[in-house]
Design an enzyme around this catalytic site. Structure first.
Site, PDB file in Angstrom:
ATOM      1  N   ARG A 119       0.593  -1.189  -0.190  1.00 12.39           N
ATOM      2  CA  ARG A 119       0.551  -0.345   0.072  1.00 12.39           C
ATOM      3  C   ARG A 119       0.872   1.441  -0.202  1.00 12.39           C
ATOM      4  NH1 ARG A 119      -2.342   3.054   3.614  1.00 12.39           N
ATOM      5  NH2 ARG A 119      -5.118   3.645   3.738  1.00 12.39           N
ATOM      6  N   HIS A 203      -5.659  10.162  -0.311  1.00 11.55           N
ATOM      7  CA  HIS A 203      -7.101  10.357  -0.174  1.00 11.55           C
ATOM      8  C   HIS A 203      -7.640  10.918  -0.720  1.00 11.55           C
ATOM      9  CE1 HIS A 203      -7.592   6.959   3.458  1.00 11.55           C
ATOM     10  NE2 HIS A 203      -6.334   7.590   4.301  1.00 11.55           N
TER      11      HIS A 203
END
Length: 311
Positions: A119, A203
């Site tokens: 990630r 994000h």
């Protein structure tokens, strides 16, 4: 009711986990398993640095998780308590959601470490260094932050990344848009905008390549139902179905971290006691979101002993 909560990026520091490892073989087991899963000396990096290497997203993410899980493992093995007996739900901030899933038995430790390493690498690779940015808005609520992001965008990506608490919201997007947002903030009644020292715009929709990479990785991962519900970042609602969890973890990469709403949702469900494991960031946020709640941050052996005495 009680929630165990797990910190996200920014809570890392050189020396993390060292005292716990010195005090407990159960903590050492966690760090060793993570090192073996990743094929690197991550714990040595956590304990001794250098800081610049620990700060790299691909190292910080598994390090923060390992530190929190080591804290939980000591609490469970030496404190004689099971998370399933002492927590009614769990939640984690951004990468902390993976920690929460590991803590609740939905993911095993080695898999969690490998997913977070990937990630971190995927998020870093999604946008070339210098092309994205993030800024923390102090004295801003979600409505003001969204208005600022829209005004600063001018056709580029600029969105709210983290709704942390009533006084702190983070925006993310193209570097030029973030730079426009900083002077605009004061004009829009926001106390202060601070550009964050991050290596990528997390994000926001610019992270789509990382979401694609995580979708591929998560497709091959065995996910179990957690022993307690996990409040998901992107929905601020409890989730227990493994397939729903898989989908939400992918959406989380580009979606907003709805932390303020998650805490309020847990409080509305009856949670009045929040225990942060492995950091001292979320406890303060909880107090700003839910002033009537109890918030405890557990990092050191003394914190663990005090919590065992209380529980």
């Amino acid at each position: 009711m009680r929630a165990f909560i797990f910190p996200g990026q920014g809570s890392q520091s050189v020396g993390m986990g060292a005292a716990l490892a010195a005090a407990s073989p159960f903590a050492r087991e966690v760090f060793q398993e993570v090192d073996e899963a990743l094929g690197q000396h991550l714990f040595r990096l956590m304990a001794d640095g250098p800081d610049a290497e620990l700060m790299l997203t691909e190292n910080a993410q598994p390090a923060i998780m390992a530190n929190a899980i080591a804290t939980l493992r000591v609490l469970e093995r030496e404190g004689g308590m099971r998370l399933a007996d002492k927590a009614d739900c769990v939640a984690g901030h951004s990468l902390g959601e993976y920690t929460a899933l590991c803590a609740a038995g939905a993911l095993d430790l080695s898999t969690t470490a490998r997913l977070l390493k990937l990630r971190g690498q995927a998020m870093q690779a999604a946008v070339p260094v210098g092309e994205g940015g993030m800024a923390a808005l102090l004295g801003a609520d979600l409505v003001k932050a969204q208005a600022l992001a829209e005004a600063a965008a001018e056709g580029e990506i600029c969105t709210v990344a983290n709704d942390n608490d009533p006084s702190q919201v983070v925006i993310s997007g193209a570097k030029a848009a973030i730079e426009r947002a900083v002077p605009l903030a004061k004009e829009m009644g926001i106390k202060r905008a601070v550009v964050l020292p991050v290596s990528a715009p997390f994000h926001c929709p610019l992270m789509q390549p990382a979401a694609d990479a995580m979708a591929a990785a998560l497709a091959d991962v065995a996910l179990s139902a957690p022993v307690v519900p996990v409040y998901a970042n992107v929905t601020a609602a409890p989730v227990a179905d493994p397939e729903a969890i898989r989908k939400l973890l992918v959406e989380q990469i580009t979606g907003m971290v709805r932390w303020r709403e998650s805490i309020l949702a847990m409080q509305e469900a009856g949670v009045s006691d929040f225990v942060e494991l492995g950091g001292k960031v979320l406890g303060a946020m909880v107090k700003r979101i839910a002033p009537d709640a109890t918030a405890t941050s557990v990092v050191a052996m003394a914190d663990i002993e005090a919590l065992v005495g209380r529980l």
